[in-house]
Design an enzyme around this catalytic site. Structure first.
Site, PDB file in Angstrom:
ATOM      1  N   CYS A   1      -4.780   9.896  -0.707  1.00 20.36           N
ATOM      2  CA  CYS A   1      -3.858  10.459   0.285  1.00 20.36           C
ATOM      3  C   CYS A   1      -4.570  11.429   1.221  1.00 20.36           C
ATOM      4  O   CYS A   1      -5.179  12.402   0.758  1.00 20.36           O
ATOM      5  CB  CYS A   1      -2.722  11.168  -0.446  1.00 20.36           C
ATOM      6  SG  CYS A   1      -1.639  12.115   0.643  1.00 20.36           S
TER       7      CYS A   1
ATOM      8  N   TYR B   1       0.503   5.947  10.441  1.00 23.98           N
ATOM      9  CA  TYR B   1       1.605   5.551   9.547  1.00 23.98           C
ATOM     10  C   TYR B   1       2.772   4.974  10.348  1.00 23.98           C
ATOM     11  O   TYR B   1       3.416   4.007   9.916  1.00 23.98           O
ATOM     12  CB  TYR B   1       2.078   6.752   8.723  1.00 23.98           C
ATOM     13  CG  TYR B   1       1.153   7.102   7.591  1.00 23.98           C
ATOM     14  CD1 TYR B   1       1.331   6.565   6.329  1.00 23.98           C
ATOM     15  CD2 TYR B   1       0.087   7.971   7.788  1.00 23.98           C
ATOM     16  CE1 TYR B   1       0.480   6.869   5.278  1.00 23.98           C
ATOM     17  CE2 TYR B   1      -0.782   8.293   6.754  1.00 23.98           C
ATOM     18  CZ  TYR B   1      -0.585   7.740   5.499  1.00 23.98           C
ATOM     19  OH  TYR B   1      -1.434   8.044   4.475  1.00 23.98           O
TER      20      TYR B   1
END
Length: 328
Positions: free
Chosen positions: A63, A195
Site C-alpha cells: 500500500c 486509483y
C-alpha cells in the site's frame, strides 16, 4: 477491500454504480495525534504522549499510503521505538489478513488476530467504515490513534524528536504553504488519480481520471527539469508522498490501472528523481516489490479476474542519477 458495518464484516467492493462509474475514496475514521507531551493535536483526543515502545504500526508493504509511514519511521529513527506488523499482500473476501504464508508477512505481533478488521473492532466494537492501512495503535489505552497516513507521517516527523534526537524536518514551517499546495495537486491528479483511473467502471470516469494523471506527470516532469525536488530545493514531505506512487507506477499502475500513455521511465526527470529518493539510506528497505506486484494483480479480481501475475519490467532503481545528494 470490504468494510465494517456496525462491527459486522461486509465484503462488498466500492459502489461505483451510484457515482457514475467514479471511484470515491472514503474518509478515514480515526484522527487522533501523538504529541510530545500528550496534548491534543489538530483533531481528536489528547492523551497520546510520545513514548518509546508504546505504539504499534500496522502496514501493508503493498500500500502506498502505508509505505509513507514506513519511510518516515526509517528516516526519523523510529525503528526501535515503534514496532510493526505487516499484513499478507492478498486482499480478498476477508480484506487484509495476518496470514504469514508470504515472505515479509509478519502476522499480528500484538494480538495474534487473523484479520486487520479485528484490530478495528478491538478499538471500537461497533465501528463502521473501510478497513485500511496504515493503523497506528496505542498499546497503553487499547485504542487506534490514527488510520490517516498523511497525519501519521507528520506525527513521526516531529513528535518523537525529544526521544531520538533526530531533528530531520520534512514539514518545515517556512515551506508549509508551498508543500500543502503541491500535496493537493499531486494527491488529486496522481496519488489518488491512478486509483480513480484503475477503479473506474465507466469510460467517462476513466477518461477524466487518466487525463489528470498524465497532466500531473507532465507538470511534475517540467517542474523537476528546473528544480531538484518539489519544494524549496530540498526533500520534504511532498516528495515522499509522491515517491510511493512513482515507485509503483511501471510495475502496477501503468498496466493494471490502465495508466498507459507513458511509463515512468519515459519521463527523464521524474525517473531520475525517483531513483534519487530510492537511494536515500533506509528507503530501499521499505520497498517490497514482491508485495506490491502480488497484491494489486492478485487481489483485484474485478480488474484481473484470472489473477495472473505479470512478468513486469526490469527497473534499476540503483542506476546513477543527476539529482546530486538529496538534501534532507
Amino acid at each position: 477491500m470490504g468494510q465494517l458495518v456496525n462491527g459486522v464484516w461486509d465484503p462488498a467492493w466500492y459502489d461505483t454504480a451510484s457515482t457514475g462509474g467514479r471511484f470515491e475514496r472514503t474518509v478515514t475514521k480515526f484522527r487522533n495525534w501523538i504529541t510530545p507531551d500528550g496534548a491534543p493535536g489538530a483533531s481528536g483526543d489528547g492523551g497520546f504522549r510520545a513514548e518509546a515502545g508504546r505504539y504499534h504500526l500496522y502496514v501493508s508493504y503493498a500500500c502506498p499510503w502505508a509505505h509513507r509511514t514506513l519511510i518516515f519511521r526509517a528516516l526519523k529513527g523510529l525503528d526501535g521505538l515503534i514496532d510493526v506488523s505487516a499484513v499478507h499482500p492478498d486482499m480478498l473476501e476477508d480484506g487484509w489478513t495476518f496470514d504469514t504464508g508470504f515472505p515479509g508477512a509478519t502476522g499480528d505481533r500484538q494480538f495474534d488476530a487473523p484479520f486487520l478488521r479485528d484490530i478495528y473492532t478491538r478499538a471500537v466494537s461497533d465501528v463502521s467504515g473501510r478497513v485500511t492501512v496504515p493503523v497506528l495503535w496505542d498499546k497503553q489505552s487499547g485504542r487506534i490513534v490514527s488510520n490517516e497516513s498523511a497525519e501519521i507521517i507528520r506525527m513521526f516527523n516531529s513528535a518523537f524528536d525529544g526521544l531520538t534526537g533526530n531533528d530531520l524536518d520534512f514539514w518545515p514551517e517556512a515551506l508549509r504553504a508551498d508543500i500543502e499546495e503541491v500535496n493537493r495537486r499531486v494527491y488529486r491528479g496522481f496519488n489518488n488519480g491512478v486509483y480513480r483511473a484503475g477503479f473506474a467502471t465507466s469510460q467517462s470516469a476513466y477518461d477524466e481520471a487518466v487525463r489528470e494523471v498524465f497532466e500531473t506527470m507532465d507538470w511534475l516532469e517540467t517542474h523537476l527539469s528546473q528544480e531538484p525536488f518539489l519544494v524549496g530545493g530540498r526533500v520534504t514531505e511532498a516528495d515522499w508522498r509522491l515517491f510511493t506512487t512513482l515507485v509503483r507506477f511501471d510495475p502496477v499502475y501503468h498496466l493494471h490501472f490502465k495508466c498507459n500513455r507513458n511509463r515512468l521511465v519515459d519521463f527523464p526527470n521524474l525517473w531520475a528523481y525517483t531513483r534519487a529518493l530510492y537511494q536515500v539510506p533506509g528507503v530501499a528497505d521499505t520497498v517490497r516489490m514482491d508485495h506490491i506486484v502480488r497484491h494489486y494483480h492478485y487481489s483485484h479480481d474485478t480488474i484481473n479476474p484470472s489473477r495472473i501475475i505479470p512478468i513486469n519490467p526490469r527497473l534499476d532503481f540503483l542506476a546513477p542519477h543527476d539529482r546530486g545528494n538529496p538534501r534532507l
